[in-house]
Write a protein that holds these residues in place. Structure first.
Motif, PDB file in Angstrom:
ATOM      1  N   VAL A   1      -7.826  -6.253  11.908  1.00 24.40           N
ATOM      2  CA  VAL A   1      -8.053  -4.960  12.552  1.00 24.40           C
ATOM      3  C   VAL A   1      -8.985  -4.101  11.705  1.00 24.40           C
ATOM      4  N   GLU A   2      -9.715  -4.792  10.780  1.00 22.77           N
ATOM      5  CA  GLU A   2     -10.765  -4.170   9.968  1.00 22.77           C
ATOM      6  C   GLU A   2     -10.258  -3.176   8.934  1.00 22.77           C
ATOM      7  N   LEU A   3      -8.980  -3.283   8.575  1.00 24.10           N
ATOM      8  CA  LEU A   3      -8.458  -2.494   7.456  1.00 24.10           C
ATOM      9  C   LEU A   3      -8.495  -3.384   6.210  1.00 24.10           C
ATOM     10  N   LYS A   4      -9.728  -3.701   5.760  1.00 24.28           N
ATOM     11  CA  LYS A   4      -9.942  -4.701   4.728  1.00 24.28           C
ATOM     12  C   LYS A   4      -9.299  -4.319   3.396  1.00 24.28           C
ATOM     13  N   TRP A   5      -9.512  -3.048   2.967  1.00 25.68           N
ATOM     14  CA  TRP A   5      -8.960  -2.662   1.671  1.00 25.68           C
ATOM     15  C   TRP A   5      -7.444  -2.727   1.687  1.00 25.68           C
ATOM     16  N   MET A   6      -6.836  -2.222   2.750  1.00 28.98           N
ATOM     17  CA  MET A   6      -5.377  -2.244   2.849  1.00 28.98           C
ATOM     18  C   MET A   6      -4.861  -3.690   2.856  1.00 28.98           C
ATOM     19  N   ALA A   7      -5.619  -4.568   3.527  1.00 32.75           N
ATOM     20  CA  ALA A   7      -5.234  -5.982   3.559  1.00 32.75           C
ATOM     21  C   ALA A   7      -5.275  -6.587   2.162  1.00 32.75           C
ATOM     22  N   ARG A   8      -6.361  -6.305   1.419  1.00 39.90           N
ATOM     23  CA  ARG A   8      -6.487  -6.839   0.069  1.00 39.90           C
ATOM     24  C   ARG A   8      -5.420  -6.254  -0.860  1.00 39.90           C
ATOM     25  N   PHE A   9      -5.110  -4.974  -0.685  1.00 39.86           N
ATOM     26  CA  PHE A   9      -4.096  -4.355  -1.541  1.00 39.86           C
ATOM     27  C   PHE A   9      -2.722  -4.962  -1.263  1.00 39.86           C
ATOM     28  N   THR A  10      -2.433  -5.218   0.022  1.00 37.80           N
ATOM     29  CA  THR A  10      -1.168  -5.866   0.381  1.00 37.80           C
ATOM     30  C   THR A  10      -1.089  -7.249  -0.244  1.00 37.80           C
ATOM     31  N   SER A  11      -2.202  -7.989  -0.176  1.00 34.73           N
ATOM     32  CA  SER A  11      -2.261  -9.314  -0.787  1.00 34.73           C
ATOM     33  C   SER A  11      -2.082  -9.229  -2.305  1.00 34.73           C
ATOM     34  N   HIS A  12      -2.703  -8.215  -2.900  1.00 31.43           N
ATOM     35  CA  HIS A  12      -2.591  -8.030  -4.350  1.00 31.43           C
ATOM     36  C   HIS A  12      -1.152  -7.720  -4.745  1.00 31.43           C
ATOM     37  N   PHE A  13      -0.482  -6.872  -3.974  1.00 32.44           N
ATOM     38  CA  PHE A  13       0.919  -6.562  -4.261  1.00 32.44           C
ATOM     39  C   PHE A  13       1.783  -7.816  -4.116  1.00 32.44           C
ATOM     40  N   ALA A  14       1.508  -8.612  -3.076  1.00 30.64           N
ATOM     41  CA  ALA A  14       2.272  -9.841  -2.864  1.00 30.64           C
ATOM     42  C   ALA A  14       2.080 -10.807  -4.036  1.00 30.64           C
ATOM     43  N   ARG A  15       0.872 -10.859  -4.576  1.00 28.53           N
ATOM     44  CA  ARG A  15       0.589 -11.698  -5.737  1.00 28.53           C
ATOM     45  C   ARG A  15       1.419 -11.253  -6.940  1.00 28.53           C
ATOM     46  N   TRP A  16       1.507  -9.942  -7.147  1.00 31.78           N
ATOM     47  CA  TRP A  16       2.311  -9.416  -8.258  1.00 31.78           C
ATOM     48  C   TRP A  16       3.793  -9.706  -8.042  1.00 31.78           C
ATOM     49  N   PHE A  17       4.232  -9.589  -6.801  1.00 31.88           N
ATOM     50  CA  PHE A  17       5.656  -9.725  -6.486  1.00 31.88           C
ATOM     51  C   PHE A  17       6.108 -11.177  -6.473  1.00 31.88           C
TER      52      PHE A  17
END
Length: 255
Positions: free
Chosen positions: A60-76
């Motif tokens: 849905v073109e919310l690229k930064w939010m998508a990457r941040f969610t992925s980054h948080f998942a990587r940390w978690f």
């Protein structure tokens, strides 16, 4: 009214997919005991849930939010899945730590990855850069599958293999670089870590063949020497001072 129905429909589908993911854990991990344990203690399941969210944000073109969610998942979870990756149903990551899945990776249904797996790219060019895994693929711990290659349905990738070429459906690949292994018989069921107990390395088979051929050549040479001695021809036997050829020992160390 229509919007609320769509939201309800999406929520129902999401919970159905999560139930499928939980069932796949029980099917492939004998250590799983209860649904509550799987929901709270399996990072592979958590990473899959986070990826569903990040993938939706990506599209849905919310690229930064998508990457941040992925980054948080990587940390978690210790698992890095790019939001752009395409993943099918009943995907299972066992243990999970160190798994990396690139942006253009495509994963079919009923695929299993173990810890340390990388679905990586070999080029900085835009476009398809990461591998495609067919349905039912099992990838062992530490394996690296690199480039826009295709891993056929129900193929198995052995632990620590480095795969840079297509793997046919149903085949087993292992080694660096990965080679296709022959299996003595077709196996059914799930093969943990991508390796079964009845496979043959083609290199080992070739070495066994060379050792067997050497034994045959030695026998023929011995027969020729015996015939020459019968004819009265004196032949120096250099083998008497040479190291004794032991094919049984060589076959053992090749295995």
């Amino acid at each position: 009214m229509l919007a609320s129905r769509l939201v309800i429909s999406k929520n129902i589908k999401m919970f159905k997919n999560i139930r499928e993911d939980i069932a796949s854990v029980f099917a492939r991990d004998p250590a799983a005991r209860t649904t509550f344990e799987v929901l709270t203690c399996y990072p592979g399941l958590h990473a899959r849930i986070f990826h569903r969210l990040s993938n939706w944000l990506w599209h849905v073109e919310l690229k930064w939010m998508a990457r941040f969610t992925s980054h948080f998942a990587r940390w978690f979870t210790g698992i890095e899945i790019h939001p752009g990756a395409t993943i099918g149903r009943r995907f299972f990551i066992d243990h999970g730590m160190g798994v990396v899945i690139g942006e253009t990776a495509e994963i079919g249904d009923d695929v299993t990855l173990y810890h340390g797996v990388t679905l990586g790219g070999t080029s900085w060019k835009e476009g398809k850069r990461h591998p495609t895994l067919g349905n039912g693929v099992v990838v062992g711990a530490g394996a690296k599958i690199l480039g826009p290659i295709y891993i056929g349905e129900n193929a198995k990738i052995g632990s620590n293999a480095v795969v840079v070429k297509d793997v046919p459906a149903g085949a087993t690949a292992a080694g660096i670089p990965a080679r296709i292994l022959d299996e003595a018989k077709k196996t059914t069921g799930f093969n943990a870590y991508g390796i079964s107990n009845d496979q043959n390395d083609p290199v080992a088979k070739a070495l066994h063949g060379l050792i067997g051929h050497s034994v045959t050549v030695d026998q023929r040479i011995e027969h020729i020497l015996q015939q020459l001695e019968k004819l009265g021809v004196r032949v120096e036997d250099e083998q008497a001072t040479a190291d004794k050829f032991d094919p049984n020992y060589l076959n053992k160390i090749v295995d």
